[in-house]
Write a protein that holds these residues in place. Structure first.
Motif, PDB file in Angstrom:
ATOM      1  N   VAL A 207       0.971  -1.300   0.106  1.00  0.00           N
ATOM      2  CA  VAL A 207       0.073   0.017  -0.057  1.00  0.00           C
ATOM      3  C   VAL A 207       0.770   1.154   0.014  1.00  0.00           C
ATOM      4  O   VAL A 207       1.799   1.290   0.700  1.00  0.00           O
ATOM      5  CB  VAL A 207      -0.810   0.070   1.285  1.00  0.00           C
ATOM      6  CG1 VAL A 207      -1.726   1.428   1.299  1.00  0.00           C
ATOM      7  CG2 VAL A 207      -2.111  -1.131   1.125  1.00  0.00           C
ATOM      8  N   THR A 208       0.632   2.258  -0.739  1.00  0.00           N
ATOM      9  CA  THR A 208       1.518   3.354  -0.872  1.00  0.00           C
ATOM     10  C   THR A 208       0.718   4.634  -0.967  1.00  0.00           C
ATOM     11  O   THR A 208      -0.612   4.552  -1.343  1.00  0.00           O
ATOM     12  CB  THR A 208       2.377   3.061  -2.275  1.00  0.00           C
ATOM     13  OG1 THR A 208       3.177   4.683  -2.418  1.00  0.00           O
ATOM     14  CG2 THR A 208       1.552   3.331  -3.723  1.00  0.00           C
ATOM     15  N   GLN A 209       1.287   5.651  -0.451  1.00  0.00           N
ATOM     16  CA  GLN A 209       0.547   6.960  -0.871  1.00  0.00           C
ATOM     17  C   GLN A 209       0.512   7.803  -2.169  1.00  0.00           C
ATOM     18  O   GLN A 209      -0.229   8.507  -2.457  1.00  0.00           O
ATOM     19  CB  GLN A 209       1.314   8.034   0.126  1.00  0.00           C
ATOM     20  CG  GLN A 209       1.110   7.734   1.666  1.00  0.00           C
ATOM     21  CD  GLN A 209      -0.232   8.184   2.346  1.00  0.00           C
ATOM     22  OE1 GLN A 209      -1.048   8.747   1.532  1.00  0.00           O
ATOM     23  NE2 GLN A 209      -0.401   7.987   3.576  1.00  0.00           N
ATOM     24  N   GLY A 210       1.183   6.981  -3.064  1.00  0.00           N
ATOM     25  CA  GLY A 210       0.977   7.473  -4.520  1.00  0.00           C
ATOM     26  C   GLY A 210      -0.606   7.254  -5.179  1.00  0.00           C
ATOM     27  O   GLY A 210      -1.101   6.214  -4.789  1.00  0.00           O
ATOM     28  N   PRO A 211      -0.711   8.038  -6.061  1.00  0.00           N
ATOM     29  CA  PRO A 211      -2.150   7.966  -6.704  1.00  0.00           C
ATOM     30  C   PRO A 211      -2.014   6.561  -7.398  1.00  0.00           C
ATOM     31  O   PRO A 211      -0.843   6.213  -7.933  1.00  0.00           O
ATOM     32  CB  PRO A 211      -2.339   8.940  -7.860  1.00  0.00           C
ATOM     33  CG  PRO A 211      -1.283  10.017  -7.080  1.00  0.00           C
ATOM     34  CD  PRO A 211      -0.165   9.385  -6.425  1.00  0.00           C
ATOM     35  N   ILE A 212      -3.177   5.692  -7.496  1.00  0.00           N
ATOM     36  CA  ILE A 212      -3.019   4.436  -8.279  1.00  0.00           C
ATOM     37  C   ILE A 212      -2.495   4.458  -9.490  1.00  0.00           C
ATOM     38  O   ILE A 212      -1.750   3.174  -9.704  1.00  0.00           O
ATOM     39  CB  ILE A 212      -4.397   3.689  -8.067  1.00  0.00           C
ATOM     40  CG1 ILE A 212      -4.399   2.344  -8.108  1.00  0.00           C
ATOM     41  CG2 ILE A 212      -5.433   4.560  -8.612  1.00  0.00           C
ATOM     42  CD1 ILE A 212      -3.505   1.347  -7.195  1.00  0.00           C
ATOM     43  N   GLU A 213      -2.867   5.249 -10.276  1.00  0.00           N
ATOM     44  CA  GLU A 213      -2.282   5.311 -11.676  1.00  0.00           C
ATOM     45  C   GLU A 213      -0.698   5.235 -11.695  1.00  0.00           C
ATOM     46  O   GLU A 213      -0.028   4.402 -12.318  1.00  0.00           O
ATOM     47  CB  GLU A 213      -2.758   6.232 -12.648  1.00  0.00           C
ATOM     48  CG  GLU A 213      -4.448   6.098 -12.858  1.00  0.00           C
ATOM     49  CD  GLU A 213      -5.233   6.607 -11.576  1.00  0.00           C
ATOM     50  OE1 GLU A 213      -4.661   7.321 -10.656  1.00  0.00           O
ATOM     51  OE2 GLU A 213      -6.419   6.450 -11.598  1.00  0.00           O
ATOM     52  N   GLU A 214      -0.338   6.301 -10.766  1.00  0.00           N
ATOM     53  CA  GLU A 214       1.294   6.432 -10.861  1.00  0.00           C
ATOM     54  C   GLU A 214       1.794   5.306 -10.208  1.00  0.00           C
ATOM     55  O   GLU A 214       2.974   4.560 -10.387  1.00  0.00           O
ATOM     56  CB  GLU A 214       1.585   7.675 -10.041  1.00  0.00           C
ATOM     57  CG  GLU A 214       1.111   8.960 -10.765  1.00  0.00           C
ATOM     58  CD  GLU A 214       1.432  10.157 -10.204  1.00  0.00           C
ATOM     59  OE1 GLU A 214       2.416  10.001  -9.151  1.00  0.00           O
ATOM     60  OE2 GLU A 214       0.982  11.132 -10.087  1.00  0.00           O
ATOM     61  N   ALA A 215       1.008   4.608  -8.872  1.00  0.00           N
ATOM     62  CA  ALA A 215       2.016   3.446  -8.336  1.00  0.00           C
ATOM     63  C   ALA A 215       1.990   2.323  -9.206  1.00  0.00           C
ATOM     64  O   ALA A 215       2.968   1.518  -9.065  1.00  0.00           O
ATOM     65  CB  ALA A 215       0.888   3.164  -7.107  1.00  0.00           C
ATOM     66  N   LEU A 216       0.774   1.827  -9.904  1.00  0.00           N
ATOM     67  CA  LEU A 216       0.810   0.858 -10.857  1.00  0.00           C
ATOM     68  C   LEU A 216       1.683   1.077 -11.812  1.00  0.00           C
ATOM     69  O   LEU A 216       2.343   0.149 -12.476  1.00  0.00           O
ATOM     70  CB  LEU A 216      -0.498   0.659 -11.333  1.00  0.00           C
ATOM     71  CG  LEU A 216      -1.510   0.066 -10.214  1.00  0.00           C
ATOM     72  CD1 LEU A 216      -2.933   0.088 -10.993  1.00  0.00           C
ATOM     73  CD2 LEU A 216      -1.232  -1.269  -9.619  1.00  0.00           C
TER      74      LEU A 216
ATOM     75  N   THR B 104      -3.488   4.654  -0.884  1.00  0.00           N
ATOM     76  CA  THR B 104      -4.130   5.212   0.127  1.00  0.00           C
ATOM     77  C   THR B 104      -4.106   6.632   0.237  1.00  0.00           C
ATOM     78  O   THR B 104      -4.189   7.525   0.920  1.00  0.00           O
ATOM     79  CB  THR B 104      -3.487   4.764   1.469  1.00  0.00           C
ATOM     80  OG1 THR B 104      -4.283   5.469   2.557  1.00  0.00           O
ATOM     81  CG2 THR B 104      -2.031   5.252   1.599  1.00  0.00           C
ATOM     82  N   ALA B 105      -4.073   7.137  -1.316  1.00  0.00           N
ATOM     83  CA  ALA B 105      -3.986   8.620  -1.377  1.00  0.00           C
ATOM     84  C   ALA B 105      -5.155   9.314  -1.346  1.00  0.00           C
ATOM     85  O   ALA B 105      -5.287  10.477  -0.664  1.00  0.00           O
ATOM     86  CB  ALA B 105      -3.466   8.829  -3.046  1.00  0.00           C
ATOM     87  N   ASN B 106      -6.329   8.668  -1.238  1.00  0.00           N
ATOM     88  CA  ASN B 106      -7.492   9.265  -0.966  1.00  0.00           C
ATOM     89  C   ASN B 106      -8.259   8.698   0.405  1.00  0.00           C
ATOM     90  O   ASN B 106      -9.202   8.679   0.537  1.00  0.00           O
ATOM     91  CB  ASN B 106      -8.434   8.912  -1.971  1.00  0.00           C
ATOM     92  CG  ASN B 106      -8.070   9.388  -3.227  1.00  0.00           C
ATOM     93  OD1 ASN B 106      -7.770  10.720  -3.468  1.00  0.00           O
ATOM     94  ND2 ASN B 106      -8.038   8.485  -4.377  1.00  0.00           N
TER      95      ASN B 106
END
Length: 229
Positions: free
Chosen positions: A113-122, A137-139
């Motif tokens: 789980v990361t603080q990065g937005p999901i699109e950037e994280a993936l 978990t950005a939101n």
């Protein structure tokens, strides 16, 4: 590396005697780790709110991260907004977990789980060749609530699910995560160890600034990412 930095040469009997002395301490450490694990199994737990995170297929409840399992390990990956290459320590640490199916036998799952937005994280997951499941978990306040707020460090958290109710059972950060890694365990077996300045080593042993031998995220991508072949 100073190739003249060598352990003393002794006869086989002397070597075996000193190894046996060390083995006594190693066995004591193993028994202590067993005792720590036993105490960990007796820890109380904290009920968690009903968080909603972001996954590859959209919003996902914390309870659904278990994918039907009872137990969940979460690695909270550091994230710095706008950076192409994220924390090299987190990147390298999670890169080693390429076979997690064995956890199925223990009714458990291990995710990032990361603080990065999901699109950037993936996209980052793909770039560095990571094979674990990633969530964002950005939101959600989830990351902050479990010791991994935006712009802060990494963490490992463990959860237990009872139906749709999730409980937090364990947490660590810093060097507490080393017990989950095989990399440090292997390096610590070597005569020169990690070769970092803080380590207690004999005079003349090669030593470098802390982290200087760690692979950069870009190097990890070159080794494991989609363009590595």
């Amino acid at each position: 590396m100073d190739t003249n930095a060598l352990p003393p040469v002794v006869d086989a009997d002397t070597w075996q005697r000193e190894l046996d002395e060390l083995r006594t301490r190693e066995k004591a450490a193993t028994r202590e780790l067993d005792a720590i694990a036993a105490q960990r199994r007796r820890l109380p737990m904290v009920r968690m709110p009903e968080y909603v995170l972001d996954g590859a297929d959209g919003p996902v409840r914390l309870a659904d991260l278990f994918e039907g399992k009872k137990q969940l390990i979460v690695y909270n990956h550091m994230w710095f907004s706008g950076e192409e290459w994220q924390c090299s320590g987190c990147t390298g640490y999670t890169a080693q977990f390429t076979r997690l199916e064995f956890l199925d036998n223990y009714d458990a799952r291990f995710v990032i789980v990361t603080q990065g937005p999901i699109e950037e994280a993936l996209a980052y997951k793909h770039r560095v060749g990571n094979t674990m499941a990633w969530y964002s978990t950005a939101n959600s306040p989830f990351g902050t609530d479990v010791g991994a707020a935006p712009g802060e460090g990494f963490a490992v958290n463990v959860f237990l699910r009872d139906g749709d109710t999730v409980y937090r059972t364990w947490h660590t950060t810093g060097r507490g995560t080393e017990q989950l890694s095989h990399t440090f365990a292997l390096i610590d077996l070597l005569p020169y160890g990690r070769q970092e300045e803080w380590q207690d080593s004999p005079d003349g042993w090669p030593q470098s600034p802390t982290y200087s031998r760690w692979s950069a995220a870009k190097d990890i991508a070159a080794a494991y990412g989609p363009d590595s072949a």
